[in-house]
Scaffold this motif. Structure first.
Motif, PDB file in Angstrom:
ATOM      1  N   SER A 147       0.819  -1.216   0.000  1.00 62.19           N
ATOM      2  CA  SER A 147       0.000   0.000   0.000  1.00 62.19           C
ATOM      3  C   SER A 147       0.855   1.269   0.000  1.00 62.19           C
ATOM      4  N   GLN A 148       2.168   1.104  -0.119  1.00 60.61           N
ATOM      5  CA  GLN A 148       3.120   2.217  -0.169  1.00 60.61           C
ATOM      6  C   GLN A 148       2.959   3.158   1.017  1.00 60.61           C
ATOM      7  N   LYS A 149       3.028   2.584   2.222  1.00 55.97           N
ATOM      8  CA  LYS A 149       2.881   3.377   3.446  1.00 55.97           C
ATOM      9  C   LYS A 149       3.934   2.997   4.462  1.00 55.97           C
ATOM     10  N   CYS A 150       4.336   4.003   5.232  1.00 62.60           N
ATOM     11  CA  CYS A 150       5.244   3.807   6.360  1.00 62.60           C
ATOM     12  C   CYS A 150       4.699   4.630   7.511  1.00 62.60           C
ATOM     13  N   ASP A 151       4.811   4.108   8.720  1.00 63.82           N
ATOM     14  CA  ASP A 151       4.288   4.819   9.885  1.00 63.82           C
ATOM     15  C   ASP A 151       4.952   6.175  10.109  1.00 63.82           C
ATOM     16  N   CYS A 152       6.143   6.390   9.557  1.00 64.08           N
ATOM     17  CA  CYS A 152       6.809   7.686   9.741  1.00 64.08           C
ATOM     18  C   CYS A 152       6.105   8.789   8.948  1.00 64.08           C
ATOM     19  N   GLY A 153       5.378   8.424   7.892  1.00 60.75           N
ATOM     20  CA  GLY A 153       4.633   9.393   7.093  1.00 60.75           C
ATOM     21  C   GLY A 153       5.453  10.053   5.992  1.00 60.75           C
ATOM     22  N   GLU A 154       6.768   9.928   6.073  1.00 57.20           N
ATOM     23  CA  GLU A 154       7.648  10.580   5.089  1.00 57.20           C
ATOM     24  C   GLU A 154       7.476   9.967   3.698  1.00 57.20           C
ATOM     25  N   TYR A 155       7.324   8.663   3.648  1.00 58.08           N
ATOM     26  CA  TYR A 155       7.163   7.950   2.369  1.00 58.08           C
ATOM     27  C   TYR A 155       5.930   8.453   1.626  1.00 58.08           C
ATOM     28  N   GLN A 156       4.816   8.630   2.351  1.00 59.64           N
ATOM     29  CA  GLN A 156       3.589   9.108   1.723  1.00 59.64           C
ATOM     30  C   GLN A 156       3.697  10.588   1.357  1.00 59.64           C
ATOM     31  N   ALA A 157       4.300  11.381   2.209  1.00 63.23           N
ATOM     32  CA  ALA A 157       4.343  12.826   1.996  1.00 63.23           C
ATOM     33  C   ALA A 157       5.276  13.219   0.862  1.00 63.23           C
ATOM     34  N   LYS A 158       6.453  12.602   0.809  1.00 63.87           N
ATOM     35  CA  LYS A 158       7.453  13.007  -0.178  1.00 63.87           C
ATOM     36  C   LYS A 158       7.447  12.160  -1.438  1.00 63.87           C
ATOM     37  N   HIS A 159       6.778  11.018  -1.395  1.00 58.76           N
ATOM     38  CA  HIS A 159       6.754  10.083  -2.516  1.00 58.76           C
ATOM     39  C   HIS A 159       8.160   9.630  -2.898  1.00 58.76           C
ATOM     40  N   LEU A 160       9.031   9.575  -1.890  1.00 56.05           N
ATOM     41  CA  LEU A 160      10.382   9.039  -2.018  1.00 56.05           C
ATOM     42  C   LEU A 160      10.565   8.019  -0.906  1.00 56.05           C
ATOM     43  N   SER A 161      11.377   7.016  -1.175  1.00 51.12           N
ATOM     44  CA  SER A 161      11.609   5.996  -0.162  1.00 51.12           C
ATOM     45  C   SER A 161      12.271   6.604   1.062  1.00 51.12           C
ATOM     46  N   CYS A 162      11.710   6.345   2.220  1.00 51.48           N
ATOM     47  CA  CYS A 162      12.329   6.747   3.483  1.00 51.48           C
ATOM     48  C   CYS A 162      13.327   5.663   3.871  1.00 51.48           C
ATOM     49  N   SER A 163      14.077   5.898   4.928  1.00 46.10           N
ATOM     50  CA  SER A 163      15.092   4.935   5.358  1.00 46.10           C
ATOM     51  C   SER A 163      14.470   3.595   5.752  1.00 46.10           C
ATOM     52  N   HIS A 164      13.246   3.624   6.259  1.00 46.50           N
ATOM     53  CA  HIS A 164      12.579   2.396   6.687  1.00 46.50           C
ATOM     54  C   HIS A 164      12.229   1.521   5.477  1.00 46.50           C
ATOM     55  N   VAL A 165      11.754   2.149   4.410  1.00 54.92           N
ATOM     56  CA  VAL A 165      11.428   1.421   3.181  1.00 54.92           C
ATOM     57  C   VAL A 165      12.712   0.883   2.554  1.00 54.92           C
ATOM     58  N   MET A 166      13.777   1.688   2.566  1.00 56.89           N
ATOM     59  CA  MET A 166      15.049   1.228   2.005  1.00 56.89           C
ATOM     60  C   MET A 166      15.581   0.017   2.762  1.00 56.89           C
ATOM     61  N   ALA A 167      15.486   0.054   4.079  1.00 61.86           N
ATOM     62  CA  ALA A 167      15.953  -1.088   4.884  1.00 61.86           C
ATOM     63  C   ALA A 167      15.143  -2.336   4.566  1.00 61.86           C
ATOM     64  N   THR A 168      13.836  -2.159   4.384  1.00 62.26           N
ATOM     65  CA  THR A 168      12.978  -3.290   4.052  1.00 62.26           C
ATOM     66  C   THR A 168      13.327  -3.863   2.694  1.00 62.26           C
ATOM     67  N   CYS A 169      13.547  -2.990   1.719  1.00 64.67           N
ATOM     68  CA  CYS A 169      13.889  -3.461   0.377  1.00 64.67           C
ATOM     69  C   CYS A 169      15.230  -4.195   0.355  1.00 64.67           C
ATOM     70  N   LYS A 170      16.149  -3.801   1.233  1.00 66.11           N
ATOM     71  CA  LYS A 170      17.458  -4.474   1.297  1.00 66.11           C
ATOM     72  C   LYS A 170      17.307  -5.953   1.642  1.00 66.11           C
ATOM     73  N   ILE A 171      16.360  -6.266   2.523  1.00 71.14           N
ATOM     74  CA  ILE A 171      16.214  -7.683   2.888  1.00 71.14           C
ATOM     75  C   ILE A 171      15.417  -8.451   1.840  1.00 71.14           C
ATOM     76  N   LEU A 172      14.594  -7.756   1.066  1.00 76.78           N
ATOM     77  CA  LEU A 172      13.823  -8.417   0.021  1.00 76.78           C
ATOM     78  C   LEU A 172      14.667  -8.670  -1.218  1.00 76.78           C
ATOM     79  N   ILE A 173      15.541  -7.710  -1.529  1.00 78.46           N
ATOM     80  CA  ILE A 173      16.390  -7.815  -2.723  1.00 78.46           C
ATOM     81  C   ILE A 173      17.846  -7.734  -2.249  1.00 78.46           C
ATOM     82  N   PRO A 174      18.439  -8.880  -1.904  1.00 77.60           N
ATOM     83  CA  PRO A 174      19.822  -8.843  -1.376  1.00 77.60           C
ATOM     84  C   PRO A 174      20.843  -8.439  -2.418  1.00 77.60           C
TER      85      PRO A 174
END
Length: 174
Positions: A147-174
């Protein structure tokens, strides 16, 4: 807070409240716009324009219009040259976006990602302390990639990956 203000409007001017009820809430209430309010906060945009035209405040309307035209043309010329330089150098993103992404990338190295619901792409992020930062309590955030959401709100507000999304993607795509 929105409902309280709408209650005041209903009490003082029922016809205005009826008119507002006809509009989609995401067009006039910031908490419903999901961070997609034309990319700008209205007050910040008006303050920016106001400061740009500060020197023309006491001039006749024709001078104000002329100054607006020339300052806008100058702004577009400068930004056009900057954009062309960026394109010619092979940059994919502007310097501001690149810096923000690099900062998020560095911060993502200090986060711990726990799988919560891999099927629905929902993860729990545990914030750890930065080694050179003053003590702050570690926290937990939820990232919902589908759903392209993060509890920090930065991901939704800026439409850029926040650090939390980047960390998550790192474990999904090693």
């Amino acid at each position: 807070m929105q409902w309280r203000h709408l209650g005041d409007i209903r009490a003082n001017k029922p016809s205005a409240a009826e008119w507002l009820d006809q509009l989609p809430k995401q067009n006039w209430v910031q908490c419903f716009n999901e961070g997609k309010h034309w990319g700008h906060m209205t007050t910040n945009l008006s303050k920016s324009v106001n400061s740009m035209l500060k020197s023309t405040r006491h001039m006749p309307v024709s001078s104000l219009v002329e100054e607006t035209y020339f300052k806008t043309a100058q702004h577009f010329a400068i930004r056009g040259r900057q954009t062309q330089t960026m394109i010619n150098s092979g940059s994919q993103y502007s310097e501001v976006v690149s810096d923000a992404m690099n900062n998020c990338q560095q911060e993502s190295n200090t986060l711990i990602v726990n799988e919560f619901d891999r099927h629905n792409h929902t993860f729990i992020i545990i914030k750890t302390q930065f080694p050179f930062q003053t003590a702050r309590p570690p926290g937990r955030l939820r990232v919902m990639l589908q759903s392209q959401k993060c509890d920090c709100g930065e991901y939704q507000a800026k439409h850029l990956s926040c650090s939390h999304v980047m960390a998550t993607c790192k474990i999904l795509i090693p």
